[in-house]
Scaffold this motif. Structure first.
Motif, PDB file in Angstrom:
ATOM      1  N   LEU A 266      92.431   0.470  27.664  1.00  0.00           N
ATOM      2  CA  LEU A 266      91.071   0.961  27.462  1.00  0.00           C
ATOM      3  C   LEU A 266      90.776   1.131  25.985  1.00  0.00           C
ATOM      4  N   ALA A 267      91.797   1.479  25.215  1.00  0.00           N
ATOM      5  CA  ALA A 267      91.628   1.603  23.762  1.00  0.00           C
ATOM      6  C   ALA A 267      91.256   0.258  23.146  1.00  0.00           C
ATOM      7  N   ALA A 268      91.884  -0.830  23.652  1.00  0.00           N
ATOM      8  CA  ALA A 268      91.575  -2.176  23.143  1.00  0.00           C
ATOM      9  C   ALA A 268      90.132  -2.538  23.431  1.00  0.00           C
ATOM     10  N   LEU A 269      89.662  -2.166  24.626  1.00  0.00           N
ATOM     11  CA  LEU A 269      88.273  -2.454  24.975  1.00  0.00           C
ATOM     12  C   LEU A 269      87.327  -1.658  24.090  1.00  0.00           C
ATOM     13  N   ALA A 270      87.697  -0.440  23.761  1.00  0.00           N
ATOM     14  CA  ALA A 270      86.880   0.378  22.876  1.00  0.00           C
ATOM     15  C   ALA A 270      86.772  -0.276  21.503  1.00  0.00           C
ATOM     16  N   GLU A 271      87.874  -0.864  21.003  1.00  0.00           N
ATOM     17  CA  GLU A 271      87.862  -1.552  19.714  1.00  0.00           C
ATOM     18  C   GLU A 271      86.876  -2.723  19.752  1.00  0.00           C
ATOM     19  N   ARG A 272      86.925  -3.489  20.827  1.00  0.00           N
ATOM     20  CA  ARG A 272      86.056  -4.660  20.932  1.00  0.00           C
ATOM     21  C   ARG A 272      84.583  -4.251  20.988  1.00  0.00           C
ATOM     22  N   ILE A 273      84.288  -3.126  21.730  1.00  0.00           N
ATOM     23  CA  ILE A 273      82.898  -2.667  21.795  1.00  0.00           C
ATOM     24  C   ILE A 273      82.446  -2.188  20.424  1.00  0.00           C
ATOM     25  N   GLY A 274      83.372  -1.553  19.653  1.00  0.00           N
ATOM     26  CA  GLY A 274      83.035  -1.137  18.299  1.00  0.00           C
ATOM     27  C   GLY A 274      82.687  -2.333  17.425  1.00  0.00           C
ATOM     28  N   GLU A 275      83.455  -3.450  17.567  1.00  0.00           N
ATOM     29  CA  GLU A 275      83.173  -4.666  16.811  1.00  0.00           C
ATOM     30  C   GLU A 275      81.821  -5.251  17.217  1.00  0.00           C
ATOM     31  N   LEU A 276      81.524  -5.153  18.508  1.00  0.00           N
ATOM     32  CA  LEU A 276      80.245  -5.651  18.998  1.00  0.00           C
ATOM     33  C   LEU A 276      79.086  -4.867  18.385  1.00  0.00           C
ATOM     34  N   GLY A 277      79.242  -3.570  18.235  1.00  0.00           N
ATOM     35  CA  GLY A 277      78.208  -2.758  17.620  1.00  0.00           C
ATOM     36  C   GLY A 277      77.966  -3.171  16.169  1.00  0.00           C
ATOM     37  N   ILE A 278      79.067  -3.434  15.463  1.00  0.00           N
ATOM     38  CA  ILE A 278      78.939  -3.880  14.060  1.00  0.00           C
ATOM     39  C   ILE A 278      78.189  -5.212  13.986  1.00  0.00           C
ATOM     40  N   LEU A 279      78.553  -6.150  14.893  1.00  0.00           N
ATOM     41  CA  LEU A 279      77.923  -7.475  14.910  1.00  0.00           C
ATOM     42  C   LEU A 279      76.435  -7.360  15.211  1.00  0.00           C
ATOM     43  N   LEU A 280      76.063  -6.487  16.168  1.00  0.00           N
ATOM     44  CA  LEU A 280      74.653  -6.297  16.507  1.00  0.00           C
ATOM     45  C   LEU A 280      73.879  -5.732  15.317  1.00  0.00           C
ATOM     46  N   SER A 281      74.502  -4.828  14.591  1.00  0.00           N
ATOM     47  CA  SER A 281      73.833  -4.251  13.417  1.00  0.00           C
ATOM     48  C   SER A 281      73.600  -5.315  12.349  1.00  0.00           C
ATOM     49  N   ASP A 282      74.616  -6.197  12.148  1.00  0.00           N
ATOM     50  CA  ASP A 282      74.493  -7.274  11.144  1.00  0.00           C
ATOM     51  C   ASP A 282      73.367  -8.233  11.523  1.00  0.00           C
ATOM     52  N   VAL A 283      73.332  -8.647  12.802  1.00  0.00           N
ATOM     53  CA  VAL A 283      72.298  -9.593  13.254  1.00  0.00           C
ATOM     54  C   VAL A 283      70.921  -8.956  13.135  1.00  0.00           C
ATOM     55  N   ALA A 284      70.817  -7.681  13.494  1.00  0.00           N
ATOM     56  CA  ALA A 284      69.528  -6.986  13.394  1.00  0.00           C
ATOM     57  C   ALA A 284      69.059  -6.954  11.951  1.00  0.00           C
ATOM     58  N   GLY A 285      70.002  -6.696  11.010  1.00  0.00           N
ATOM     59  CA  GLY A 285      69.631  -6.686   9.602  1.00  0.00           C
ATOM     60  C   GLY A 285      69.149  -8.048   9.132  1.00  0.00           C
ATOM     61  N   GLU A 286      69.829  -9.150   9.575  1.00  0.00           N
ATOM     62  CA  GLU A 286      69.427 -10.500   9.165  1.00  0.00           C
ATOM     63  C   GLU A 286      68.066 -10.860   9.753  1.00  0.00           C
ATOM     64  N   LEU A 287      67.793 -10.427  10.981  1.00  0.00           N
ATOM     65  CA  LEU A 287      66.480 -10.695  11.582  1.00  0.00           C
ATOM     66  C   LEU A 287      65.383  -9.998  10.797  1.00  0.00           C
ATOM     67  N   ALA A 288      65.655  -8.774  10.353  1.00  0.00           N
ATOM     68  CA  ALA A 288      64.650  -8.048   9.564  1.00  0.00           C
ATOM     69  C   ALA A 288      64.397  -8.756   8.245  1.00  0.00           C
ATOM     70  N   GLY A 289      65.493  -9.223   7.604  1.00  0.00           N
ATOM     71  CA  GLY A 289      65.337  -9.957   6.348  1.00  0.00           C
ATOM     72  C   GLY A 289      64.607 -11.270   6.538  1.00  0.00           C
ATOM     73  N   TYR A 290      64.913 -11.996   7.651  1.00  0.00           N
ATOM     74  CA  TYR A 290      64.252 -13.268   7.932  1.00  0.00           C
ATOM     75  C   TYR A 290      62.753 -13.078   8.061  1.00  0.00           C
ATOM     76  N   ALA A 291      62.367 -12.033   8.806  1.00  0.00           N
ATOM     77  CA  ALA A 291      60.939 -11.781   9.022  1.00  0.00           C
ATOM     78  C   ALA A 291      60.238 -11.420   7.718  1.00  0.00           C
ATOM     79  N   ASP A 292      60.944 -10.653   6.863  1.00  0.00           N
ATOM     80  CA  ASP A 292      60.329 -10.263   5.590  1.00  0.00           C
ATOM     81  C   ASP A 292      60.188 -11.451   4.636  1.00  0.00           C
ATOM     82  N   ASP A 293      61.189 -12.374   4.666  1.00  0.00           N
ATOM     83  CA  ASP A 293      61.204 -13.510   3.725  1.00  0.00           C
ATOM     84  C   ASP A 293      60.356 -14.682   4.192  1.00  0.00           C
ATOM     85  N   LEU A 294      59.988 -14.712   5.458  1.00  0.00           N
ATOM     86  CA  LEU A 294      59.261 -15.860   5.986  1.00  0.00           C
ATOM     87  C   LEU A 294      57.936 -16.027   5.257  1.00  0.00           C
ATOM     88  N   ASP A 295      57.763 -17.244   4.685  1.00  0.00           N
ATOM     89  CA  ASP A 295      56.568 -17.529   3.879  1.00  0.00           C
ATOM     90  C   ASP A 295      55.554 -18.255   4.746  1.00  0.00           C
TER      91      ASP A 295
END
Length: 574
Positions: A266-295
């Motif tokens: 269960l600890a291993a699964l918790a690690e993977r979910i933590g990594e998933l949270g980090i990945l979601l935050s990164d993608v969300a940040g890139e989407l925000a930047g994409y929308a702001d930069d779109l000309d």
């Protein structure tokens, strides 16, 4: 040679003497098949019609004795063949369907190799060669072959200069006669190059612009999609109660963190979910930047489309593959061609100078070639005249007329108009004066049938003396000759056989009597099948065949006496 299923020959072995072998037999018995068999071994054309009716294939096998360092042996070994106790074994198979196979020294080889070996093994002289030698062009070739390197070397130099002069003349004529067309071509090239230079296309630019146009044309939809995706991942600031993916993943992670110490899985699964949270935050940040930069600037879109239109116009006119790279390639080639066309005046000056120099050089080379032919012609004519004296034409005289074809377009070293051809300026013709006081005339007009055969045989014998091959085949070159002249022919062939192997297909008993070995090709018919065989004649059998050749039947007492007399005279002479 062993011959199987070839024409009328079912199965026969032909044993040739190292000296003089005469092949005789009734007309239609199959003497020609012996010559044809040798031709097949030498790489001749395979004709399925030669295959005996009812047989699947015709086979000819030959055993040729030669030195290991002989040119033919060396060439055969290069092809993978091996000598068998100082002999080269050659076989040729021709199927009834027309397929042909060749083997040399136990190795399957291309049929073309047989032709290469033939040049060093056998010289064939026949009635076809006689007819060909009546043509002046063939007579010039014959003289050149007789002369050897004395003519071959200057002829090679002349030929090289002649071919270069032809190429220079063609190029010069093209430039001068097509000056207007070339000027028009240059103008079109300049226009195209200027048009391309004005746009200044860059390799790969068209693909990049197409992608940018696609993005700018859908900027609003792309921005809305990016914002919606960002809201689903990171939440909507305007709706604090909305549930987003980051919130759900964080809740799952907290739930597992509370109990992860109780179970490593269960600890291993918790690690993977933590990594998933980090990945979601990164993608969300890139989407925000994409929308702001779109000309979504419509002016930029208009500029992109304008540039694409300019490139499209170029690719339609100059890009055969519809790409900017093709346009750039056309520009590179066009620039090189324009440089060539712009240098026409300079090129004309260069080519004119080279042409004039080549003409002078060709004139000197042609004269050297003529001189070499004249010298060889004197020797050749003397040798043929001497041979005619041995062939019962003691007063005949052969000369060779060498003259130049006139052509006002060309001049020789003395300023006379001559025609330059691929082989020089010379026309060569054999002339015969059959008796003292007679004017030399072309051999086709100045000799009777019997005289012509003797002249041709004399020419062939002279050639045989210069050919570096060990075997000579004469196929009925004694046609139209009889009596004393036939005896002299037989004597001359026997003399030639002292230094080489000679095979003669003949109908003359006077010639056959001089042979070291006489082969009889004889046809038999059992009422349903006709076949021919080859027999070595000795003793009484040879007398009987010579009697048949003399009188038409074997049992003539006078013919037998004459045959024995011929054999005795031939042995005494040899």
């Amino acid at each position: 040679m062993r011959i199987r299923s070839l024409g009328v020959i079912d199965d026969a072995v032909v044993e040739l003497s190292p000296g003089f072998t005469a092949v005789t037999g009734e007309t239609g018995a199959g003497k020609t098949m012996v010559v044809t068999s040798l031709g097949l071994l030498l790489g001749g054309r395979a004709d399925p019609a030669l295959v005996r009716i009812g047989a699947k294939a015709a086979v000819v096998e030959g055993r040729i004795v030669m030195r290991p360092d002989a040119p033919a042996a060396v060439r055969a070994e290069e092809a993978g063949a091996e000598l068998d106790d100082g002999a080269l074994l050659i076989s040729r198979t021709v199927s009834a369907e027309g397929r042909s196979r060749a083997h040399v020294g136990g190795r399957s080889v291309p049929v073309g190799l047989l032709g290469e070996l033939a040049d060093d093994l056998v010289a064939v002289h026949g009635q076809t060669d006689q007819q060909g030698l009546l043509r002046p062009a063939r007579q010039r070739q014959a003289l050149d072959r007789y002369a050897g390197d004395a003519v071959a070397v200057p002829l090679e130099k002349y030929g090289s200069a002649y071919r270069r002069l032809r190429a220079v003349t063609v190029e010069l004529d093209e430039i001068t006669t097509r000056a207007r067309e070339r000027a028009q071509e240059a103008d079109l090239l300049r226009f195209g190059l200027d048009e391309i230079a004005a746009v200044e296309p860059v390799a790969g630019e068209d693909a990049e612009l197409a992608a940018e146009a696609e993005r700018l044309g859908h900027a609003e939809a792309l921005a809305q999609a990016a914002q919606a995706a960002h809201g689903a991942l990171a939440g909507n600031p305007e709706d604090p109660e909305a549930i987003d993916a980051n919130m759900l993943v964080a809740g799952a992670h907290r739930a597992l963190e509370a109990v992860r110490s109780h179970d490593p899985a269960l600890a291993a699964l918790a690690e993977r979910i933590g990594e998933l949270g980090i990945l979601l935050s990164d993608v969300a940040g890139e989407l925000a930047g994409y929308a702001d930069d779109l000309d979504a600037d419509p002016l930029r879109l208009a500029a992109v489309e304008e540039r694409r239109a300019a490139l499209t116009q170029l690719t339609r006119k100059y890009g055969t593959e519809g790409t900017v790279e093709a346009v750039l390639a056309w520009a590179e080639q066009g620039a090189a061609r324009l440089l060539e066309l712009d240098g026409d005046d300079e090129r004309i000056t260069e080519l004119t100078a080279e042409r004039d120099g080549l003409r002078s050089e060709l004139s000197l080379l042609a004269q050297a070639l003529t001189d070499a032919r004249v010298e060889a012609a004197t020797r050749f004519a003397s040798a043929v005249t001497a041979e005619l004296a041995s062939l019962a034409m003691p007063h005949a005289r052969v000369t060779i007329d060498i003259r130049q074809t006139e052509d006002p377009e060309g001049v020789d070293v003395d300023g006379r108009p001559v025609a330059y051809g691929p082989s020089g300026t010379d026309e060569v013709e054999l002339l015969l004066a059959p008796h003292p006081g007679a004017q030399p005339r072309p051999i086709a007009k100045g000799a009777s049938g019997g005289e012509l055969s003797r002249v041709m045989l004399a020419v062939e014998v002279v050639f045989a003396g210069t050919d570096p091959v060990p075997t000579y085949l004469f196929d009925e070159v004694d046609a139209g000759v009889g009596g004393k002249a036939a005896v002299e022919i037989g004597r001359r062939l026997a003399k030639l056989a002292r230094s080489a192997q000679v095979v003669v297909v003949t109908h003359l008993p006077q010639v056959a009597a001089f042979a070291d070995r006489q082969l009889l090709v004889e046809k038999t018919n059992d009422g349903s099948v006709t076949r021919s065989g080859v027999t070595v004649l000795e003793g009484e059998d040879r007398v009987r065949e010579l009697s048949r050749m003399l009188a038409g039947h074997e049992d003539s007492v006078s013919a037998r006496a004459h045959a024995e007399e011929l054999l005795a005279a031939a042995r005494a002479d040899m």
